[in-house]
Design a protein around this motif. Sequence first.
Motif, mmCIF file in Angstrom:
data_model
loop_
_atom_site.group_PDB
_atom_site.id
_atom_site.type_symbol
_atom_site.label_atom_id
_atom_site.label_comp_id
_atom_site.label_asym_id
_atom_site.label_seq_id
_atom_site.Cartn_x
_atom_site.Cartn_y
_atom_site.Cartn_z
ATOM 1 N N UNK A 7 -2.876 7.892 4.383
ATOM 2 C CA UNK A 7 -1.990 8.845 3.998
ATOM 3 C C UNK A 7 -1.204 8.036 2.505
ATOM 4 N N UNK A 8 -0.161 8.587 1.972
ATOM 5 C CA UNK A 8 0.620 7.793 0.972
ATOM 6 C C UNK A 8 2.137 8.508 1.712
ATOM 7 N N UNK A 9 3.380 6.919 0.713
ATOM 8 C CA UNK A 9 3.960 6.830 1.585
ATOM 9 C C UNK A 9 5.421 6.756 0.651
ATOM 10 N N UNK A 10 6.191 7.152 1.047
ATOM 11 C CA UNK A 10 7.885 6.781 0.736
ATOM 12 C C UNK A 10 8.871 6.449 1.567
ATOM 13 N N UNK A 11 9.238 4.828 1.411
ATOM 14 C CA UNK A 11 10.590 4.987 1.889
ATOM 15 C C UNK A 11 11.542 4.600 1.296
ATOM 16 N N UNK A 12 13.289 4.759 1.509
ATOM 17 C CA UNK A 12 14.441 4.483 0.821
ATOM 18 C C UNK A 12 14.854 4.055 1.946
ATOM 19 N N UNK A 43 -4.967 2.202 9.757
ATOM 20 C CA UNK A 43 -3.484 2.777 9.917
ATOM 21 C C UNK A 43 -2.644 0.862 9.470
ATOM 22 N N UNK A 44 -1.378 0.732 9.622
ATOM 23 C CA UNK A 44 -0.469 0.647 9.368
ATOM 24 C C UNK A 44 1.094 0.254 10.388
ATOM 25 N N UNK A 45 1.421 -0.996 9.601
ATOM 26 C CA UNK A 45 3.130 -0.815 10.227
ATOM 27 C C UNK A 45 4.073 -1.686 8.945
ATOM 28 N N UNK A 46 5.054 -0.857 8.875
ATOM 29 C CA UNK A 46 5.650 -0.677 7.567
ATOM 30 C C UNK A 46 7.238 -1.405 8.056
ATOM 31 N N UNK A 47 7.414 -2.713 7.421
ATOM 32 C CA UNK A 47 8.600 -3.298 7.645
ATOM 33 C C UNK A 47 9.624 -3.042 6.712
ATOM 34 N N UNK A 48 10.798 -3.178 6.478
ATOM 35 C CA UNK A 48 11.604 -2.449 5.786
ATOM 36 C C UNK A 48 12.640 -3.238 5.663
ATOM 37 N N UNK A 49 14.036 -3.629 5.362
ATOM 38 C CA UNK A 49 14.232 -4.659 4.238
ATOM 39 C C UNK A 49 15.256 -5.083 6.017
ATOM 40 N N UNK A 50 15.731 -3.571 6.333
ATOM 41 C CA UNK A 50 16.965 -3.918 7.538
ATOM 42 C C UNK A 50 16.291 -3.855 8.401
ATOM 43 N N UNK A 109 6.477 2.854 -1.884
ATOM 44 C CA UNK A 109 5.328 3.509 -1.649
ATOM 45 C C UNK A 109 4.428 2.595 -1.704
ATOM 46 N N UNK A 110 3.730 3.105 -0.445
ATOM 47 C CA UNK A 110 2.890 2.629 -0.440
ATOM 48 C C UNK A 110 1.139 4.007 0.405
ATOM 49 N N UNK A 111 0.437 3.191 0.199
ATOM 50 C CA UNK A 111 -1.415 3.940 0.074
ATOM 51 C C UNK A 111 -2.056 3.319 0.536
ATOM 52 N N UNK A 112 -2.137 3.944 2.590
ATOM 53 C CA UNK A 112 -2.972 3.860 3.445
ATOM 54 C C UNK A 112 -4.117 4.328 3.053
ATOM 55 N N UNK A 115 -11.047 1.177 1.601
ATOM 56 C CA UNK A 115 -10.611 1.928 0.136
ATOM 57 C C UNK A 115 -9.158 0.858 -0.142
ATOM 58 N N UNK A 116 -9.063 1.454 -1.185
ATOM 59 C CA UNK A 116 -7.752 0.754 -1.587
ATOM 60 C C UNK A 116 -6.494 0.547 -0.721
ATOM 61 N N UNK A 117 -5.968 0.024 -0.627
ATOM 62 C CA UNK A 117 -4.548 -0.835 -0.023
ATOM 63 C C UNK A 117 -4.052 -0.965 -1.255
ATOM 64 N N UNK A 118 -2.557 -0.146 -1.095
ATOM 65 C CA UNK A 118 -1.783 -0.458 -2.457
ATOM 66 C C UNK A 118 0.157 -0.158 -1.577
#
Length: 71
Positions: free
Chosen positions: A61-66, A45-52, A37-40, A21-24
């Motif tokens: 699912x849909x995710x939002x990180x700040x 599954x996914x590994x999300x790496x933030x600038x920190x 914001x990401x949609x998996x 499906x769509x990855x965004x």
Amino acid sequence: MRIQGIVLENHSNIEVLSIYGQISCQWKCEGGRFVLEAAVPFNTSATVVLPSGEVKEVDCGSYRFEEPYMV
């Protein structure tokens, strides 16, 4: 999949159609904050790496990180 926010501009947006499906992913730097914001898609599954350097392991699912971000 790996989603990593690398800040080269003040915003970015990408969408990819996978066999599941769509990855965004879209992110922006605004008001001293980095927002991602990401949609998996289902069955993925996914590994999300933030600038920190903080790493988040997520399932479909849909995710939002700040986090704070200073240029």
